[in-house]
Design an enzyme around this catalytic site. Structure first.
Site, PDB file in Angstrom:
ATOM      1  N   ASP A  14     -12.016  -8.075  -1.850  1.00 15.96           N
ATOM      2  CA  ASP A  14     -13.729  -7.957  -1.057  1.00 15.96           C
ATOM      3  C   ASP A  14     -14.514  -8.087  -1.030  1.00 15.96           C
ATOM      4  O   ASP A  14     -14.999  -9.061  -2.134  1.00 15.96           O
ATOM      5  CB  ASP A  14     -13.577  -5.505  -1.669  1.00 15.96           C
ATOM      6  CG  ASP A  14     -11.774  -5.167  -2.187  1.00 15.96           C
ATOM      7  OD1 ASP A  14     -11.621  -5.286  -0.668  1.00 15.96           O
ATOM      8  OD2 ASP A  14     -12.298  -4.608  -2.978  1.00 15.96           O
ATOM      9  N   ARG A  22       0.956  -1.278  -0.427  1.00 12.04           N
ATOM     10  CA  ARG A  22      -0.078   0.103  -0.056  1.00 12.04           C
ATOM     11  C   ARG A  22       0.989   1.113  -0.227  1.00 12.04           C
ATOM     12  O   ARG A  22       1.153   1.477   0.996  1.00 12.04           O
ATOM     13  CB  ARG A  22      -0.655  -0.435   1.216  1.00 12.04           C
ATOM     14  CG  ARG A  22      -2.108  -1.112   1.145  1.00 12.04           C
ATOM     15  CD  ARG A  22      -2.327  -1.335   2.905  1.00 12.04           C
ATOM     16  NE  ARG A  22      -3.269  -2.570   2.330  1.00 12.04           N
ATOM     17  CZ  ARG A  22      -5.183  -2.341   2.006  1.00 12.04           C
ATOM     18  NH1 ARG A  22      -5.042  -1.354   1.318  1.00 12.04           N
ATOM     19  NH2 ARG A  22      -5.232  -3.455   1.883  1.00 12.04           N
ATOM     20  N   ASP A  53      -6.632  -7.623  -4.946  1.00  7.95           N
ATOM     21  CA  ASP A  53      -7.138  -6.412  -4.015  1.00  7.95           C
ATOM     22  C   ASP A  53      -8.080  -7.820  -3.799  1.00  7.95           C
ATOM     23  O   ASP A  53      -9.193  -7.776  -4.826  1.00  7.95           O
ATOM     24  CB  ASP A  53      -8.070  -4.826  -4.530  1.00  7.95           C
ATOM     25  CG  ASP A  53      -8.912  -4.588  -3.545  1.00  7.95           C
ATOM     26  OD1 ASP A  53      -8.911  -4.582  -2.601  1.00  7.95           O
ATOM     27  OD2 ASP A  53     -10.052  -3.918  -4.226  1.00  7.95           O
ATOM     28  N   ARG A 107      -2.358  -2.062  -7.236  1.00 13.12           N
ATOM     29  CA  ARG A 107      -1.887  -3.139  -6.718  1.00 13.12           C
ATOM     30  C   ARG A 107      -2.110  -5.061  -7.698  1.00 13.12           C
ATOM     31  O   ARG A 107      -2.437  -4.775  -8.378  1.00 13.12           O
ATOM     32  CB  ARG A 107      -3.246  -3.268  -5.753  1.00 13.12           C
ATOM     33  CG  ARG A 107      -4.647  -3.433  -5.933  1.00 13.12           C
ATOM     34  CD  ARG A 107      -5.001  -2.482  -6.656  1.00 13.12           C
ATOM     35  NE  ARG A 107      -5.300  -1.235  -6.137  1.00 13.12           N
ATOM     36  CZ  ARG A 107      -6.638  -0.889  -3.990  1.00 13.12           C
ATOM     37  NH1 ARG A 107      -7.620  -1.900  -4.670  1.00 13.12           N
ATOM     38  NH2 ARG A 107      -6.390   0.129  -4.346  1.00 13.12           N
TER      39      ARG A 107
HETATM   40  C1  X6L Z   1     -14.865   9.914  -5.936  1.00 13.49           C
HETATM   41  C2  X6L Z   1     -13.554   9.488  -5.165  1.00 13.49           C
HETATM   42  C3  X6L Z   1     -15.230   8.595  -7.030  1.00 13.49           C
HETATM   43  C4  X6L Z   1     -13.564   8.298  -4.819  1.00 13.49           C
HETATM   44  C5  X6L Z   1     -15.185   8.043  -7.138  1.00 13.49           C
HETATM   45  C6  X6L Z   1     -13.322   4.613  -6.719  1.00 13.49           C
HETATM   46  C7  X6L Z   1     -12.804   5.638  -4.795  1.00 13.49           C
HETATM   47  C8  X6L Z   1     -13.701   3.550  -6.231  1.00 13.49           C
HETATM   48  C9  X6L Z   1     -11.646   4.361  -4.877  1.00 13.49           C
HETATM   49  C10 X6L Z   1     -13.992   7.193  -5.927  1.00 13.49           C
HETATM   50  C11 X6L Z   1     -13.898   6.109  -5.772  1.00 13.49           C
HETATM   51  C12 X6L Z   1     -12.246   3.553  -4.990  1.00 13.49           C
HETATM   52  C13 X6L Z   1      -9.919  -1.026  -8.239  1.00 13.49           C
HETATM   53  C14 X6L Z   1     -10.081   0.343  -9.182  1.00 13.49           C
HETATM   54  C15 X6L Z   1      -9.441   0.824  -6.911  1.00 13.49           C
HETATM   55  C16 X6L Z   1     -10.918  -2.065  -8.929  1.00 13.49           C
HETATM   56  C17 X6L Z   1     -10.941  -0.319 -11.466  1.00 13.49           C
HETATM   57  C18 X6L Z   1     -11.712   2.076  -5.144  1.00 13.49           C
HETATM   58  C19 X6L Z   1     -10.519   1.350  -4.747  1.00 13.49           C
HETATM   59  N1  X6L Z   1      -9.845  -0.547  -7.495  1.00 13.49           N
HETATM   60  N2  X6L Z   1     -10.388   0.752 -10.465  1.00 13.49           N
HETATM   61  N3  X6L Z   1      -9.972   1.434  -8.402  1.00 13.49           N
HETATM   62  N4  X6L Z   1     -11.021  -1.841 -10.500  1.00 13.49           N
HETATM   63  N5  X6L Z   1     -11.014  -0.728 -12.369  1.00 13.49           N
HETATM   64  O1  X6L Z   1     -10.723  -2.390  -8.628  1.00 13.49           O
HETATM   65  O2  X6L Z   1     -12.727   0.780  -5.632  1.00 13.49           O
HETATM   66  S1  X6L Z   1      -9.200   2.148  -5.651  1.00 13.49           S
HETATM   67 MG    MG Z   2     -11.119  -2.790  -4.062  1.00 16.09          MG
HETATM   68 MG    MG Z   3      -9.921  -3.910  -0.713  1.00 11.31          MG
END
Ligand code: X6L
Ligand code: MG
Ligand code: MG
Length: 155
Positions: free
Chosen positions: A97, A85, A95, A92
């Site tokens: 979840d 992290r 992950d 990563r």
């Molecule tokens: C505003 C602020 C809008 C934050 C969206 C969305 C933050 C998703 C974190 C968000 C916001 C996440 C994956 C990813 C991540 C994944 C894809 C998260 C955690 N994990 N993108 N981004 N796939 N395509 O597994 O989901 S970081």
């Molecule tokens: Mg996730």
């Molecule tokens: Mg996670």
């Protein structure tokens, strides 16, 4: 027996190998049985967008374990596959979840079920609805930024 749905994602290294190894680790656990596995989707990164595309899948697991125990198994697999992290929401190797656990609603310091942000994430919903279309009524999904990529080879 408990039925749970897990979201898995990788955007570092050999992404498909990471997903396959994580599913293999779940299946190898004496108290976990892997059920349906979605197709593999390539997905645009969300949250922190300046990173490589992800491969995402959703896996159905059946387990005699509690949700908290399942979370520990998921975290052990993340450690085993050398998740580090460094950047919040950043790249990563793997992950895992927990999205859903039976019909349970729970909130502890470590775990909220259903996953609090799953409703708005196409990379979660498209693969989930592929293997569990019954959730389509509760979780409508758009497929923007999500493309069919392939399938898991579970040999
Ligand atoms: C505003 C602020 C809008 C934050 C969206 C969305 C933050 C998703 C974190 C968000 C916001 C996440 C994956 C990813 C991540 C994944 C894809 C998260 C955690 N994990 N993108 N981004 N796939 N395509 O597994 O989901 S970081
Ligand atoms: Mg996730
Ligand atoms: Mg996670």
């Amino acid at each position: 027996m408990n039925v749970s749905y897990l979201s898995l994602g990788s955007n570092m290294g050999d992404r498909i190998a990471m997903l396959e190894r994580a599913v293999g680790q779940l299946a190898a656990h004496p108290e976990i049985e892997v059920g349906s596995i979605s197709s593999v989707y390539e997905t645009d990164p969300v949250g922190f967008t300046d990173q490589d595309a992800f491969l995402n899948i959703v896996v159905e697991v059946k387990t005699t374990q509690s949700a908290s125990d399942l979370l520990e198994v998921c975290q052990k697999i993340e450690q085993y596959l050398q998740r580090e992290r460094i950047i919040r929401w950043g790249p990563r190797t793997i992950d895992l979840d927990i999205l859903l656990f039976n019909q349970d609603n729970m909130e502890t310091e470590r775990l909220t079920i259903p996953h609090p942000r799953m409703h708005e994430r196409a990379f979660v919903l498209i693969p989930l609805l592929e293997i569990a279309p019954q959730f389509g009524a509760c979780f409508p999904a758009e497929d923007e930024g999500v493309r069919l990529w392939g399938t898991i080879n579970s040999d």
